[in-house]
Design an enzyme around this catalytic site. Structure first.
Site, PDB file in Angstrom:
ATOM      1  N   ARG A 103      79.600 -22.530  31.949  1.00 34.44           N
ATOM      2  CA  ARG A 103      79.595 -21.301  31.147  1.00 34.44           C
ATOM      3  C   ARG A 103      78.865 -20.205  31.902  1.00 34.44           C
ATOM      4  O   ARG A 103      77.775 -20.431  32.422  1.00 34.44           O
ATOM      5  CB  ARG A 103      78.877 -21.617  29.824  1.00 34.44           C
ATOM      6  CG  ARG A 103      79.042 -20.578  28.768  1.00 34.44           C
ATOM      7  CD  ARG A 103      78.481 -21.085  27.466  1.00 34.44           C
ATOM      8  NE  ARG A 103      77.025 -21.084  27.436  1.00 34.44           N
ATOM      9  CZ  ARG A 103      76.311 -20.861  26.333  1.00 34.44           C
ATOM     10  NH1 ARG A 103      76.912 -20.646  25.195  1.00 34.44           N
ATOM     11  NH2 ARG A 103      75.008 -20.886  26.354  1.00 34.44           N
ATOM     12  N   THR A 107      78.750 -13.561  30.442  1.00 32.25           N
ATOM     13  CA  THR A 107      79.936 -13.351  29.585  1.00 32.25           C
ATOM     14  C   THR A 107      80.094 -14.462  28.548  1.00 32.25           C
ATOM     15  O   THR A 107      80.857 -14.312  27.599  1.00 32.25           O
ATOM     16  CB  THR A 107      81.213 -13.343  30.443  1.00 32.25           C
ATOM     17  OG1 THR A 107      81.369 -14.657  31.029  1.00 32.25           O
ATOM     18  CG2 THR A 107      81.154 -12.294  31.537  1.00 32.25           C
ATOM     19  N   ASP A 203      68.801 -26.044  26.469  1.00 32.99           N
ATOM     20  CA  ASP A 203      69.955 -26.332  27.322  1.00 32.99           C
ATOM     21  C   ASP A 203      70.058 -27.847  27.482  1.00 32.99           C
ATOM     22  O   ASP A 203      69.202 -28.477  28.111  1.00 32.99           O
ATOM     23  CB  ASP A 203      69.768 -25.652  28.682  1.00 32.99           C
ATOM     24  CG  ASP A 203      70.997 -25.807  29.556  1.00 32.99           C
ATOM     25  OD1 ASP A 203      71.421 -26.959  29.793  1.00 32.99           O
ATOM     26  OD2 ASP A 203      71.543 -24.791  29.997  1.00 32.99           O
ATOM     27  N   ASP A 206      70.033 -29.196  31.106  1.00 31.57           N
ATOM     28  CA  ASP A 206      68.701 -29.111  31.730  1.00 31.57           C
ATOM     29  C   ASP A 206      67.760 -30.153  31.161  1.00 31.57           C
ATOM     30  O   ASP A 206      66.961 -30.752  31.880  1.00 31.57           O
ATOM     31  CB  ASP A 206      68.099 -27.717  31.515  1.00 31.57           C
ATOM     32  CG  ASP A 206      68.797 -26.648  32.343  1.00 31.57           C
ATOM     33  OD1 ASP A 206      69.660 -26.999  33.166  1.00 31.57           O
ATOM     34  OD2 ASP A 206      68.478 -25.462  32.151  1.00 31.57           O
TER      35      ASP A 206
HETATM   36  N1  URA Z   1      74.624 -25.165  25.595  1.00 30.63           N
HETATM   37  C1  URA Z   1      73.406 -25.758  25.496  1.00 30.63           C
HETATM   38  O1  URA Z   1      73.095 -26.651  26.291  1.00 30.63           O
HETATM   39  N2  URA Z   1      72.567 -25.363  24.521  1.00 30.63           N
HETATM   40  C2  URA Z   1      72.883 -24.403  23.642  1.00 30.63           C
HETATM   41  O2  URA Z   1      72.076 -24.099  22.762  1.00 30.63           O
HETATM   42  C3  URA Z   1      74.156 -23.797  23.759  1.00 30.63           C
HETATM   43  C4  URA Z   1      74.993 -24.189  24.742  1.00 30.63           C
END
Ligand code: URA
Length: 213
Positions: A103, A107, A203, A206
């Site tokens: 992602r 954007t 995330d 992560d």
């Molecule tokens: N992707 C993620 O890892 N966490 C989010 O909150 C949104 C997208």
């Protein structure tokens, strides 16, 4: 589209530890794995089975065996990989396909960098693993790849979902006329301006694997 938010104390407990910013990566990986196994139990409620006979040490008995064709499990890389073992544990006969998507932070658009799927998915039950259904772009694209190959039913297993992502997925799956079930541990409040789920868990990639950039 059908939504199943699993209401179970163990799911709630594990999700709470995953949400905690102080939970370290090894603990996060283990708990995500356990949580997916609990979600997988609900997600596979409609798994197709054939009736079979089995000999117990005492007498013949009627039982069930997962039907052919084998189900297909598709983790969306990178974070979906952290859900694969938990799912495959309950569906050991499944085949595994892969979709890699990233992602753009500005954007919020998802682009595909890898795809390894069978050409023909006619009659196959497909399970997509995407921990965070945020904007819904990634999952909608994965559903499209599977629908293009003839999948007739798709179940998405997500740790968390946002209402915005559910809405987009509902629109896209209605257009595609494909039945999709979303199984999740919770529906959170909203997305923030960076596209993160609030309150969410941060995330997922992560937290599972560390910050790469
Ligand atoms: N992707 C993620 O890892 N966490 C989010 O909150 C949104 C997208």
């Amino acid at each position: 589209m059908r939504l199943l938010a699993v209401d179970h104390p163990l799911v709630a407990h594990k999700l709470t530890v995953l949400r905690n910013a102080k939970t370290d990566s090894p603990t996060f990986r283990r708990l995500a794995d356990e949580l997916v196994t609990l979600l997988a139990y609900e997600a596979t409620r409609d798994a197709r089975v054939d009736e079979v006979e089995v000999e117990t040490p005492v007498a013949p008995a009627r039982g069930a065996k997962l039907s052919a064709p084998k189900p297909l499990v598709v983790p969306i890389l990178r974070a979906g990989l952290g859900m694969l073992d938990g799912m495959a544990r309950l569906l050991p006969t499944a085949e595994i396909g892969f979709v890699g998507m990233i992602r753009d932070d500005e954007t919020l658009q998802a682009t595909t960098y890898a795809r390894r799927l069978p050409d023909d998915l006619t009659g196959r039950q497909c399970y997509v693993l995407d921990p965070m259904l945020a904007t819904g772009g990634t999952l909608a694209a994965a559903v499209q790849f599977l629908a293009d190959r003839g999948a007739d039913h798709i179940t998405a297993v997500c740790l968390l979902v946002a209402p915005e992502g559910l809405e987009l997925l509902k629109q896209r799956t209605t257009e595609l006329q494909i039945p999709v079930t979303v199984v999740t541990a919770a529906v959170d409040e909203r997305l923030n301006e960076k596209g993160y789920i609030v309150p969410g868990l941060g995330d997922a990639g992560d937290r599972l694997y560390g910050v790469v950039d």
